[in-house]
Motif scaffolding. Structure first.
Motif, PDB file in Angstrom:
ATOM      1  N   LEU A  54      29.953  44.152  39.292  1.00 39.08           N
ATOM      2  CA  LEU A  54      29.817  45.593  39.521  1.00 39.08           C
ATOM      3  C   LEU A  54      31.008  46.354  38.947  1.00 39.08           C
ATOM      4  N   LEU A  55      32.157  45.679  38.822  1.00 42.30           N
ATOM      5  CA  LEU A  55      33.331  46.282  38.198  1.00 42.30           C
ATOM      6  C   LEU A  55      33.356  46.052  36.686  1.00 42.30           C
ATOM      7  N   LYS A  56      32.266  45.457  36.166  1.00 43.48           N
ATOM      8  CA  LYS A  56      32.140  45.136  34.740  1.00 43.48           C
ATOM      9  C   LYS A  56      33.253  44.177  34.288  1.00 43.48           C
ATOM     10  N   GLN A  57      33.561  43.221  35.151  1.00 45.61           N
ATOM     11  CA  GLN A  57      34.523  42.182  34.801  1.00 45.61           C
ATOM     12  C   GLN A  57      33.822  40.828  34.737  1.00 45.61           C
ATOM     13  N   ASP A  58      34.334  39.969  33.878  1.00 45.35           N
ATOM     14  CA  ASP A  58      33.861  38.587  33.796  1.00 45.35           C
ATOM     15  C   ASP A  58      34.707  37.755  34.748  1.00 45.35           C
ATOM     16  N   CYS A  59      34.077  37.274  35.816  1.00 48.07           N
ATOM     17  CA  CYS A  59      34.829  36.550  36.850  1.00 48.07           C
ATOM     18  C   CYS A  59      35.454  35.267  36.313  1.00 48.07           C
ATOM     19  N   THR A  60      34.867  34.671  35.281  1.00 50.16           N
ATOM     20  CA  THR A  60      35.439  33.443  34.724  1.00 50.16           C
ATOM     21  C   THR A  60      36.755  33.725  33.990  1.00 50.16           C
ATOM     22  N   LYS A  61      36.911  34.965  33.484  1.00 50.19           N
ATOM     23  CA  LYS A  61      38.144  35.327  32.777  1.00 50.19           C
ATOM     24  C   LYS A  61      39.157  35.984  33.703  1.00 50.19           C
ATOM     25  N   TYR A  62      38.641  36.725  34.703  1.00 49.27           N
ATOM     26  CA  TYR A  62      39.524  37.462  35.617  1.00 49.27           C
ATOM     27  C   TYR A  62      39.222  37.015  37.047  1.00 49.27           C
ATOM     28  N   GLU A  63      39.595  35.792  37.348  1.00 48.52           N
ATOM     29  CA  GLU A  63      39.242  35.195  38.635  1.00 48.52           C
ATOM     30  C   GLU A  63      40.011  35.815  39.798  1.00 48.52           C
ATOM     31  N   ALA A  64      41.259  36.154  39.578  1.00 44.19           N
ATOM     32  CA  ALA A  64      42.089  36.698  40.656  1.00 44.19           C
ATOM     33  C   ALA A  64      41.557  38.053  41.118  1.00 44.19           C
ATOM     34  N   ILE A  65      41.633  38.291  42.431  1.00 42.43           N
ATOM     35  CA  ILE A  65      41.246  39.584  43.001  1.00 42.43           C
ATOM     36  C   ILE A  65      42.521  40.380  43.221  1.00 42.43           C
ATOM     37  N   THR A  66      42.700  41.420  42.450  1.00 44.71           N
ATOM     38  CA  THR A  66      43.913  42.218  42.537  1.00 44.71           C
ATOM     39  C   THR A  66      43.736  43.375  43.511  1.00 44.71           C
ATOM     40  N   GLU A  67      44.861  43.963  43.921  1.00 46.45           N
ATOM     41  CA  GLU A  67      44.813  45.142  44.780  1.00 46.45           C
ATOM     42  C   GLU A  67      44.086  46.282  44.083  1.00 46.45           C
ATOM     43  N   PHE A  68      44.248  46.360  42.777  1.00 50.20           N
ATOM     44  CA  PHE A  68      43.555  47.402  42.013  1.00 50.20           C
ATOM     45  C   PHE A  68      42.042  47.198  42.076  1.00 50.20           C
ATOM     46  N   ASP A  69      41.588  45.930  41.934  1.00 46.78           N
ATOM     47  CA  ASP A  69      40.159  45.619  42.046  1.00 46.78           C
ATOM     48  C   ASP A  69      39.623  46.061  43.406  1.00 46.78           C
ATOM     49  N   ILE A  70      40.360  45.712  44.458  1.00 44.25           N
ATOM     50  CA  ILE A  70      39.932  46.019  45.820  1.00 44.25           C
ATOM     51  C   ILE A  70      39.787  47.524  46.017  1.00 44.25           C
ATOM     52  N   ASP A  71      40.784  48.261  45.513  1.00 43.57           N
ATOM     53  CA  ASP A  71      40.777  49.710  45.702  1.00 43.57           C
ATOM     54  C   ASP A  71      39.665  50.371  44.906  1.00 43.57           C
ATOM     55  N   VAL A  72      39.468  49.920  43.672  1.00 43.04           N
ATOM     56  CA  VAL A  72      38.417  50.506  42.846  1.00 43.04           C
ATOM     57  C   VAL A  72      37.041  50.198  43.431  1.00 43.04           C
ATOM     58  N   PHE A  73      36.835  48.953  43.832  1.00 41.15           N
ATOM     59  CA  PHE A  73      35.536  48.574  44.398  1.00 41.15           C
ATOM     60  C   PHE A  73      35.251  49.363  45.677  1.00 41.15           C
ATOM     61  N   LYS A  74      36.295  49.593  46.448  1.00 40.19           N
ATOM     62  CA  LYS A  74      36.146  50.353  47.690  1.00 40.19           C
ATOM     63  C   LYS A  74      35.669  51.776  47.411  1.00 40.19           C
ATOM     64  N   ASN A  75      36.285  52.432  46.453  1.00 41.75           N
ATOM     65  CA  ASN A  75      35.936  53.826  46.168  1.00 41.75           C
ATOM     66  C   ASN A  75      34.731  53.965  45.246  1.00 41.75           C
ATOM     67  N   TYR A  76      34.410  52.884  44.535  1.00 43.63           N
ATOM     68  CA  TYR A  76      33.316  52.935  43.568  1.00 43.63           C
ATOM     69  C   TYR A  76      31.999  52.466  44.176  1.00 43.63           C
ATOM     70  N   PHE A  77      32.064  51.414  45.006  1.00 40.64           N
ATOM     71  CA  PHE A  77      30.827  50.832  45.547  1.00 40.64           C
ATOM     72  C   PHE A  77      30.723  51.000  47.061  1.00 40.64           C
TER      73      PHE A  77
END
Length: 437
Positions: free
Chosen positions: A169-192
């Motif tokens: 949903l964040l348009k990221q490839d989980c195989t390339k960007y496996e780590a969950i960053t604080e930025f991911d968490i914040d964007v997903f929270k406000n986006y989804f």
């Protein structure tokens, strides 16, 4: 064997199982022509095949040979599951159905909003609504996930998204960007998450006429983390789980919404599930009472499922007291008929009612109760005809009048003197006295 009777029984049992003749033949290692021949009454199964047929149909070999099943209560078409006293049923089917409908509305919104926003196909659907203890749910989700706690311990809820679907949903490839960053968490929270909580807020507040505060759904109150181990939830509280399965640009995954018991109680009181908090309630708890037609002649109950009978001396029945029984959790309960223990069995839930599946009981030493003064812990009761009692056998079911999860009755000398909640103390059955009668 009577070929015609046996053949008709095989036909009936095969159809109940939803098997074709070919599928049954494959499971029994015979040809479908042989199955067809049996069902037409033109021949009988070989004695070497009978045990496999009995295993497939879940009946005794003797039943197939006799061409008939022993008389028992009919449970065809009913949902049957083993009953776990560590995880009592609390939320009836109509509540789960309403939550399923809410989930369908959320999925329609997600599919519409995010297909347009991402320019990629988003396809979410409701996969499951189930009740369980929260620790069971928390242990079932990935260690690394997107986890948002909306003050769960204070009449709130959580939203959990598996990393694969969240990254998609964040348009990221989980195989390339496996780590969950604080930025991911914040964007997903406000986006989804913001969209989903907005839908929850609108629907729940609308259907409860504002009785459930919209403050519960404010993003500012949510504690977001990439690891579910940070949850502040108490262990072993019952909750309802709404599981959504999604496919985003070819990536499949789960998003789970966990409704706390206290939030569900507020929704009940607010009328989300019907007239929950208005009519027919005592202390906010929904109560049911069945009416009997004045012209009907009901037979008094004659079979009882008991956790045992005990000496009444010095037994206190004060609310809050926990009585420890002498029956282990893995032992079957007793089926009592005419003051005799005639079977033991496993407690099950049959649709929304308590029931028992009769267990294999070789060399059951028949127990006869002749004491006039006793304490009995009774799970429930029913009326069976003599023919039905005589037909009970391993694997047959007894359906009780009591709803699964209802309090057990504590009976002294034939009269109800208290009610209590069945629980487990270490590995032994116990009952917590809730009210004296």
């Amino acid at each position: 064997m009577n070929a015609e009777k046996t053949g008709f029984l095989i036909y009936e049992l095969r159809n109940r199982k939803g098997l074709t003749q070919k599928e049954l033949a494959e499971q029994c290692n015979v040809t479908d022509k042989a199955v067809s021949k049996w069902e037409r009454g033109e021949g009988c199964p070989d004695v070497t095949v009978l045990p496999k047929l009995a295993e497939v149909f879940g009946v005794e070999v003797e039943s197939i040979m006799n061409g008939e099943l022993p008389v028992s209560q009919d449970v065809s078409g009913k949902k049957i599951k083993e009953y776990n006293f560590r995880q009592p049923d609390r939320y009836p089917r109509y509540m789960q159905r309403e939550l399923w409908i809410l989930g369908e509305d959320i999925c329609r919104l997600i599919n519409h909003e995010f297909t347009a926003m991402m320019n990629e196909r988003c396809d979410f659907s409701v996969s499951l609504v189930d009740q369980m203890i929260n620790s069971e749910f928390l242990h079932s989700i990935p260690q690394k996930c997107f986890f948002y706690d909306f003050d769960y311990s204070n009449a709130g809820f959580t939203i959990e998204a598996d990393a694969l679907i969240a990254k998609a949903l964040l348009k990221q490839d989980c195989t390339k960007y496996e780590a969950i960053t604080e930025f991911d968490i914040d964007v997903f929270k406000n986006y989804f998450v913001k969209t989903v909580t907005g839908m929850l807020k609108e629907e729940i507040c609308r259907r409860t006429d504002g009785k459930v505060s919209d403050e519960k759904f404010e993003l500012g109150k949510a504690v977001a983390a990439g690891n579910s181990n940070t949850t502040r939830q108490e262990d072993n509280c019952m909750m309802l789980l709404l599981a959504l399965k999604g496919n985003v640009a070819g990536q499949e995954g789960w998003i789970n919404l966990q409704f706390s018991d206290t939030l569900l109680e507020e929704m009940v009181m607010g009328g989300f599930f019907g007239d929950g908090g208005n009519a027919g309630t005592v202390g906010g708890k929904i109560r049911f009472q069945n009416l009997s037609n004045i012209k009907s002649h009901q037979q008094p109950d004659n079979v009882f499922i008991e956790l045992g009978r005990f000496r009444p001396e010095n037994v206190s029945l004060e609310p809050g007291l926990i009585l420890i029984l002498d029956k282990k959790e893995n032992e079957g309960l007793n089926l009592v008929y005419e003051n005799r223990v005639i079977h033991t069995g496993k407690t099950v839930a049959i649709d929304e009612l308590f029931g028992m599946r009769i267990a294999e009981n070789p060399q059951l030493n028949e127990i006869i109760y002749d004491e006039k003064d006793y304490i009995s812990i009774q799970l429930g009761s029913a009326y069976l005809s003599k023919e039905e009692v005589a037909g009970l056998h391993q694997g047959s079911y007894v359906i009780l009048k009591q709803r699964a999860g209802e309090f057990a009755q504590i009976i002294r000398s034939g009269k109800i003197v208290a009610r209590g909640e069945v629980c487990i103390a270490d590995d032994t059955f116990a009952i917590r006295v809730v009210e004296s009668c």
